[in-house]
Design a protein around this motif. Structure first.
Motif, mmCIF file in Angstrom:
data_model
loop_
_atom_site.group_PDB
_atom_site.id
_atom_site.type_symbol
_atom_site.label_atom_id
_atom_site.label_comp_id
_atom_site.label_asym_id
_atom_site.label_seq_id
_atom_site.Cartn_x
_atom_site.Cartn_y
_atom_site.Cartn_z
ATOM 1 N N TYR A 44 0.821 -1.207 0.000
ATOM 2 C CA TYR A 44 0.000 0.000 0.000
ATOM 3 C C TYR A 44 0.862 1.267 0.000
ATOM 4 N N GLY A 45 0.620 2.129 -1.000
ATOM 5 C CA GLY A 45 1.308 3.416 -1.060
ATOM 6 C C GLY A 45 2.657 3.395 -1.743
ATOM 7 N N LEU A 46 3.191 2.205 -2.038
ATOM 8 C CA LEU A 46 4.554 2.165 -2.580
ATOM 9 C C LEU A 46 4.650 2.748 -3.985
ATOM 10 N N ALA A 47 3.537 2.681 -4.732
ATOM 11 C CA ALA A 47 3.565 3.207 -6.108
ATOM 12 C C ALA A 47 3.112 4.653 -6.184
ATOM 13 N N SER A 48 2.829 5.256 -5.068
ATOM 14 C CA SER A 48 2.301 6.616 -5.103
ATOM 15 C C SER A 48 3.422 7.649 -5.078
ATOM 16 N N PRO A 49 3.085 8.901 -5.387
ATOM 17 C CA PRO A 49 4.101 9.954 -5.355
ATOM 18 C C PRO A 49 4.691 10.197 -3.968
ATOM 19 N N ILE A 50 4.145 9.563 -2.932
ATOM 20 C CA ILE A 50 4.770 9.652 -1.602
ATOM 21 C C ILE A 50 6.254 9.336 -1.708
ATOM 22 N N ARG A 51 6.545 8.296 -2.499
ATOM 23 C CA ARG A 51 7.918 7.793 -2.556
ATOM 24 C C ARG A 51 8.801 8.611 -3.482
ATOM 25 N N ARG A 52 8.173 9.444 -4.331
ATOM 26 C CA ARG A 52 8.972 10.183 -5.299
ATOM 27 C C ARG A 52 9.185 11.635 -4.907
ATOM 28 N N ALA A 53 8.194 12.193 -4.255
ATOM 29 C CA ALA A 53 8.268 13.629 -3.988
ATOM 30 C C ALA A 53 9.299 13.944 -2.918
ATOM 31 N N GLY A 54 10.095 14.956 -3.166
ATOM 32 C CA GLY A 54 11.073 15.357 -2.167
ATOM 33 C C GLY A 54 10.439 16.311 -1.181
ATOM 34 N N LEU A 55 9.725 15.761 -0.224
ATOM 35 C CA LEU A 55 8.918 16.578 0.673
ATOM 36 C C LEU A 55 9.676 17.036 1.907
ATOM 37 N N GLU A 56 10.974 16.833 1.949
ATOM 38 C CA GLU A 56 11.708 17.193 3.158
ATOM 39 C C GLU A 56 11.552 18.677 3.498
ATOM 40 N N ASP A 57 11.528 19.535 2.459
ATOM 41 C CA ASP A 57 11.417 20.973 2.722
ATOM 42 C C ASP A 57 10.060 21.346 3.304
ATOM 43 N N LEU A 58 9.064 20.475 3.105
ATOM 44 C CA LEU A 58 7.724 20.771 3.597
ATOM 45 C C LEU A 58 7.444 20.121 4.954
ATOM 46 N N ARG A 59 8.389 19.334 5.451
ATOM 47 C CA ARG A 59 8.155 18.575 6.676
ATOM 48 C C ARG A 59 7.661 19.481 7.802
ATOM 49 N N GLU A 60 6.596 19.012 8.441
ATOM 50 C CA GLU A 60 5.990 19.688 9.587
ATOM 51 C C GLU A 60 5.462 21.087 9.233
ATOM 52 N N GLY A 61 5.303 21.342 7.931
ATOM 53 C CA GLY A 61 4.730 22.614 7.513
ATOM 54 C C GLY A 61 3.275 22.435 7.118
ATOM 55 N N CYS A 62 2.758 23.370 6.332
ATOM 56 C CA CYS A 62 1.374 23.236 5.882
ATOM 57 C C CYS A 62 1.248 23.751 4.450
ATOM 58 N N ILE A 63 0.227 23.266 3.776
ATOM 59 C CA ILE A 63 -0.075 23.640 2.400
ATOM 60 C C ILE A 63 -1.503 24.156 2.364
ATOM 61 N N GLY A 64 -1.729 25.253 1.653
ATOM 62 C CA GLY A 64 -3.062 25.819 1.518
ATOM 63 C C GLY A 64 -3.770 25.291 0.286
ATOM 64 N N PHE A 65 -5.022 24.887 0.426
ATOM 65 C CA PHE A 65 -5.819 24.333 -0.666
ATOM 66 C C PHE A 65 -7.027 25.247 -0.841
ATOM 67 N N ILE A 66 -7.084 25.990 -1.958
ATOM 68 C CA ILE A 66 -8.203 26.887 -2.240
ATOM 69 C C ILE A 66 -9.061 26.244 -3.325
ATOM 70 N N VAL A 67 -10.342 26.001 -3.021
ATOM 71 C CA VAL A 67 -11.231 25.327 -3.965
ATOM 72 C C VAL A 67 -12.568 26.057 -4.007
ATOM 73 N N ASP A 68 -13.170 26.114 -5.197
ATOM 74 C CA ASP A 68 -14.423 26.857 -5.311
ATOM 75 C C ASP A 68 -15.603 26.130 -4.668
ATOM 76 N N GLN A 69 -15.658 24.796 -4.812
ATOM 77 C CA GLN A 69 -16.767 24.030 -4.247
ATOM 78 C C GLN A 69 -16.244 22.739 -3.633
ATOM 79 N N LEU A 70 -16.778 22.386 -2.483
ATOM 80 C CA LEU A 70 -16.420 21.119 -1.848
ATOM 81 C C LEU A 70 -17.564 20.118 -1.882
ATOM 82 N N ALA A 71 -18.792 20.586 -1.757
ATOM 83 C CA ALA A 71 -19.902 19.683 -1.456
ATOM 84 C C ALA A 71 -20.648 19.150 -2.676
ATOM 85 N N THR A 72 -20.508 19.782 -3.843
ATOM 86 C CA THR A 72 -21.372 19.411 -4.957
ATOM 87 C C THR A 72 -21.001 18.072 -5.588
#
Length: 335
Positions: A44-72
């Motif tokens: 589980y998860g081995l083929a996902s971008p988890i393993r490819r993305a160099g997320l070290e710079d983002l560790r323990e940080g946060c990302i903002g997600f702006i979306v027009d609609q969530l519920a529809t």
């Protein structure tokens, strides 16, 4: 998670609780251990971008997600889930703001996300389209990625579904089963998804040497009722189609109703392909052959781009293919 749930003999919700290590929901130690064991066995998860993305710079940080609609529709939630899955091992928090597509809400949401320490912004539209961003997005102190939308000048990394290929795959699946007279029920024609899926339909016909017949193309509006009414029109033709490609699963649901009401059987008398892999596709009888929209991998791709930061981000619009899901609603053309 569906694969893990099936192998472990539990619900997908239980798998989510276990893999996210939620401890305030009571799950027996044996079931928890079984889910973890199955997840490891299936990789589980081995083929996902988890393993490819160099997320070290983002560790323990946060990302903002702006979306027009969530519920529809589920697309936004699926994209956020893909983003979360791609970042969870690095302890990255995703903060989500819904704006209803209003510029003043977008400005406020952006200011608050940056104030909260967001190290990157994902801007998403529920419907695939070209967007004109507010000038506030032009000079951000953090990288920006567009999800399910793009700008005319392609100045930001953007990711969208490959809808043309999806429409071609759906139609080609029917052609391979010997169908030569294939109807299609399209969504609202002003939407890019509807236009591109129809382009794919036409390409598949051309590749197979089949003539395009506009009598076999009926416009719907994504609802079951429109699928039902469009199918009635197709079945009333002097030479009705032996197969129908519905541009979403809700219209396919209406299509099923009209076919049954006409005394016909699926797939014995007529085959049906949907699009979206909505949950309802698994509850129709027979289960609906369809295409799964790639919003989860699109969300993961967006996180990977933010991890790369400006120095190596993908420029322009990146297209992600849909997955063909074969079930029981397509059969070989009977002669």
């Amino acid at each position: 998670m569906m694969d893990v749930a099936k192998a472990a003999g539990c619900s997908q919700a239980t798998v989510s609780v276990v893999l996210n290590n939620v401890m305030d929901i009571k799950i027996s130690p044996d079931l928890r251990a079984r889910v973890l064991d199955v997840a490891r066995t299936l990789g589980y998860g081995l083929a996902s971008p988890i393993r490819r993305a160099g997320l070290e710079d983002l560790r323990e940080g946060c990302i903002g997600f702006i979306v027009d609609q969530l519920a529809t529709t589920p697309e936004a939630v699926n994209a956020i889930e893909g983003a979360r899955h791609a970042s969870w091992e690095k302890d990255v928090t995703i903060l989500v703001a819904q704006t209803q597509g209003r510029a003043e809400h977008e400005r406020k949401a952006l200011a608050r996300l940056l104030q909260a320490g967001a190290q990157g912004i994902v801007y998403m539209s529920v419907f695939t389209r070209r967007v004109s961003l507010d000038p506030v997005f032009d000079d951000l102190p953090v990288p920006l990625v567009l999800l399910n939308c793009y700008t005319s000048d392609n100045r930001f990394p953007a990711v969208v579904p490959d809808e043309v290929t999806g429409g071609r795959m759906a139609t080609a699946s029917l052609i391979r089963k010997g169908h030569r007279r294939i109807g299609t029920i399209v969504g609202e024609s002003f939407m890019e998804a509807a236009q591109d899926r129809l382009t794919g339909y036409r390409e598949a016909l051309a590749e197979a040497g089949l003539a395009y017949d506009d009598r076999l193309v009926v416009e719907g509006n994504w609802t079951p009722t429109s699928g039902y009414e469009a199918t009635q029109k197709l079945l009333s033709l002097r030479e009705p189609p032996s197969a129908i490609f519905c541009q979403n699963d809700k219209m396919a649901m209406g299509c099923f109703g009209a076919i049954s009401e006409a005394g016909l059987r699926i797939p014995g008398d007529i085959s049906v392909v949907g699009y979206d892999d909505d949950e309802l596709s698994r509850h129709l009888r027979p289960q609906l052959t369809t295409l799964e929209l790639p919003h989860r991998p699109m969300g993961a791709w967006a996180i990977e781009q933010l991890a790369r930061k400006a120095r190596s981000m993908h420029r322009g619009t990146h297209k992600v293919g849909c997955t063909f899901v074969a079930r029981g609603s397509v059969g070989r053309k009977s002669h």
